[in-house]
Scaffold this motif. Structure first.
Motif, PDB file in Angstrom:
ATOM      1  N   GLU A 193      -6.571  -8.708   1.277  1.00 40.67           N
ATOM      2  CA  GLU A 193      -5.890  -7.518   1.780  1.00 40.67           C
ATOM      3  C   GLU A 193      -4.712  -7.173   0.873  1.00 40.67           C
ATOM      4  O   GLU A 193      -3.901  -8.036   0.513  1.00 40.67           O
ATOM      5  CB  GLU A 193      -5.393  -7.746   3.198  1.00 40.67           C
TER       6      GLU A 193
ATOM      7  N   THR B 254      -1.240  -5.839   0.268  1.00 40.81           N
ATOM      8  CA  THR B 254       0.001  -5.605   1.000  1.00 40.81           C
ATOM      9  C   THR B 254       1.172  -5.338   0.063  1.00 40.81           C
ATOM     10  O   THR B 254       2.285  -5.092   0.514  1.00 40.81           O
ATOM     11  CB  THR B 254       0.345  -6.819   1.896  1.00 40.81           C
ATOM     12  N   SER B 255       0.907  -5.408  -1.240  1.00 39.07           N
ATOM     13  CA  SER B 255       1.970  -5.174  -2.216  1.00 39.07           C
ATOM     14  C   SER B 255       1.374  -4.506  -3.452  1.00 39.07           C
ATOM     15  O   SER B 255       0.166  -4.439  -3.621  1.00 39.07           O
ATOM     16  CB  SER B 255       2.647  -6.489  -2.610  1.00 39.07           C
TER      17      SER B 255
ATOM     18  N   LEU C 187      -5.264   3.690   1.726  1.00 33.31           N
ATOM     19  CA  LEU C 187      -4.142   2.815   1.386  1.00 33.31           C
ATOM     20  C   LEU C 187      -2.925   3.678   1.042  1.00 33.31           C
ATOM     21  O   LEU C 187      -3.011   4.561   0.180  1.00 33.31           O
ATOM     22  CB  LEU C 187      -4.518   1.929   0.197  1.00 33.31           C
TER      23      LEU C 187
ATOM     24  N   GLU D 227       4.009   2.895   0.485  1.00 31.06           N
ATOM     25  CA  GLU D 227       4.532   2.147   1.634  1.00 31.06           C
ATOM     26  C   GLU D 227       4.395   0.637   1.452  1.00 31.06           C
ATOM     27  O   GLU D 227       4.839  -0.134   2.303  1.00 31.06           O
ATOM     28  CB  GLU D 227       3.816   2.595   2.910  1.00 31.06           C
ATOM     29  N   LEU D 228       3.805   0.198   0.342  1.00 32.57           N
ATOM     30  CA  LEU D 228       3.631  -1.227   0.062  1.00 32.57           C
ATOM     31  C   LEU D 228       4.936  -1.837  -0.433  1.00 32.57           C
ATOM     32  O   LEU D 228       5.841  -1.125  -0.884  1.00 32.57           O
ATOM     33  CB  LEU D 228       2.542  -1.420  -0.997  1.00 32.57           C
ATOM     34  N   ASP D 229       5.018  -3.147  -0.388  1.00 34.14           N
ATOM     35  CA  ASP D 229       6.119  -3.884  -1.002  1.00 34.14           C
ATOM     36  C   ASP D 229       5.872  -3.824  -2.511  1.00 34.14           C
ATOM     37  O   ASP D 229       4.911  -4.405  -3.010  1.00 34.14           O
ATOM     38  CB  ASP D 229       6.119  -5.327  -0.497  1.00 34.14           C
TER      39      ASP D 229
END
Length: 124
Positions: free
Chosen positions: A20, A22-23, A103, A107-109
């Motif tokens: 997944e 996430t960054s 995606l 908004e991801l890190d």
């Protein structure tokens, strides 16, 4: 997870498998800062990547050491992914996360990579 992606005009499609996402990463080198893409946090290995099938739809840009191939859609100009061969001659890819369906890349890190600090191929 299986991810599907496309350029802005939807002419170019590709997919890949990854944990997944996430960054992401952004680079501050002279190419990336102008391009503004959020890139996949890790390289995606050849076995997990399905590139666009018709290479005539793609523009390829080689910069600096001419190792990384930067692919864009010839129709809309969107940067979609970069590819570089590993020691075994198999490609590994960095994906423009802004092209990934569903995606929210911004908004991801996001980590900044200091590409300015890397030497150019001419040694400067």
């Amino acid at each position: 997870m299986e991810y599907h992606a496309r350029c802005h005009c939807s002419r170019v499609h590709f997919s890949f498998r990854s944990t997944e996402i996430t960054s992401g990463k952004r680079c501050n080198c002279s190419l990336c800062i102008r391009r503004g893409a959020v890139l996949s946090p890790d390289y995606i290995m050849d076995a997990d990547f399905t590139p666009h099938v018709d290479e005539s739809d793609l523009a390829v840009y080689l910069w600096n050491d001419e190792v990384m191939r930067h692919y864009s859609c010839k129709a809309c100009g969107i940067y979609i992914y970069g590819a570089v061969a590993d020691e075994d001659g198999k490609d590994r890819y960095r994906v423009n996360l802004g092209c990934v369906d569903g995606l929210a890349a911004l908004e991801l890190d996001i980590t900044i990579v200091d590409g300015k600090a890397l030497p150019l191929a001419d040694g400067s």
